[in-house]
Enzyme design. Structure first.
Site, short mmCIF file in Angstrom:
data_model
loop_
_atom_site.label_atom_id
_atom_site.label_comp_id
_atom_site.label_asym_id
_atom_site.label_seq_id
_atom_site.Cartn_x
_atom_site.Cartn_y
_atom_site.Cartn_z
N ASP A 45 2.58 104.00 -47.16
CA ASP A 45 3.88 104.52 -47.58
C ASP A 45 4.30 103.91 -48.91
O ASP A 45 4.74 104.62 -49.83
CB ASP A 45 4.91 104.21 -46.50
N GLU A 117 -0.29 108.73 -44.51
CA GLU A 117 0.05 107.45 -45.14
C GLU A 117 -0.90 106.35 -44.70
O GLU A 117 -1.26 105.48 -45.51
CB GLU A 117 1.49 107.09 -44.82
#
Length: 228
Positions: A45, A117
């Site tokens: 992320d 992610e």
């Protein structure tokens, strides 16, 4: 398993040196509370945000901070990540617990976005920042090419309406199909229907408005890929 992973790596455009990282990046919490992709997701992320931020900064030298922020938010939000994950065919490689598997977790936007992610985090650890950046930018190239400060200023429902009106298509209809939970922690499922192309797009949000915006964004992205 390695044969499956080889096919996935071909889709990703990245060859892992440490296959255990890729395996971990595909493992959902429902399989193991302690050995799953959540830590890699945390890393990915942050890395994704940095990659997209730099790309937008370089691509739009005249854009103001607020415009850059809105464009980045559009590119890294969950619905966009889920679309990228679907394009890569990520869902079929996820390792899910029995309950998640039965409920279709491999199709759920939130799980697909998280897994994408986690893959980014795994690539960062496996191959380093430059190679990770190269691969991620290849995944996002069509969206980076299409985005602009002007388009990011308007919400998805407005942009979808303008796109349809410009082509003399019928306007979309929105319908709440399910409400789960109790206020203030409800979630809303909304479907956006496009009669001209006979397509339905379903999204979930913490409010009806947010769910409608997400569904509109899905519809617009599909239309732009099909017609533009």
């Amino acid at each position: 398993m390695n044969g499956d992973l080889n096919r996935l790596m071909a889709r990703l455009g990245y060859q892992f040196q440490d296959l255990s990282l890729l395996e971990l990046a595909l493992t959902h919490r429902s399989v193991s509370r302690h050995r799953n992709y959540e830590r890699l997701e945390f890393l990915g992320d942050a890395q994704l945000g940095q990659i997209i931020s730099v790309a937008l900064f370089e691509q739009f030298p005249e854009a103001a901070e607020g415009q850059l922020t809105r464009m980045r938010a559009s590119l890294v939000r969950g619905q966009t990540l889920a679309l990228v994950a679907r394009e890569l065919g990520l869902g079929e490689y996820l390792v899910l617990g029995g309950g998640e598997l039965k409920s279709g977790g491999f199709r759920r936007d939130s799980i697909l976005a998280d897994a994408l992610e986690s893959i980014i985090g795994a690539m960062l650890l496996d191959g380093g920042e430059p190679r990770c950046r190269e691969v991620v930018l290849a995944w996002f190239a069509p969206r980076l090419d299409a985005i602009s400060p002007q388009s990011a200023q308007k919400d998805a429902k407005t942009r979808l309406q303008e796109w349809l009106q410009a082509r003399k298509f019928e306007l979309p209809t929105y319908e709440v199909t399910q409400v789960e939970g109790l206020a203030p922690k409800q979630t809303f499922d909304v479907q956006c229907s496009l009669d001209n192309v006979q397509q339905i797009f379903i999204a979930q949000g913490a409010s009806r408005r947010k769910a409608e915006q997400e569904a509109a964004s899905l519809a617009l992205e599909w239309l732009e890929q099909q017609y533009d």
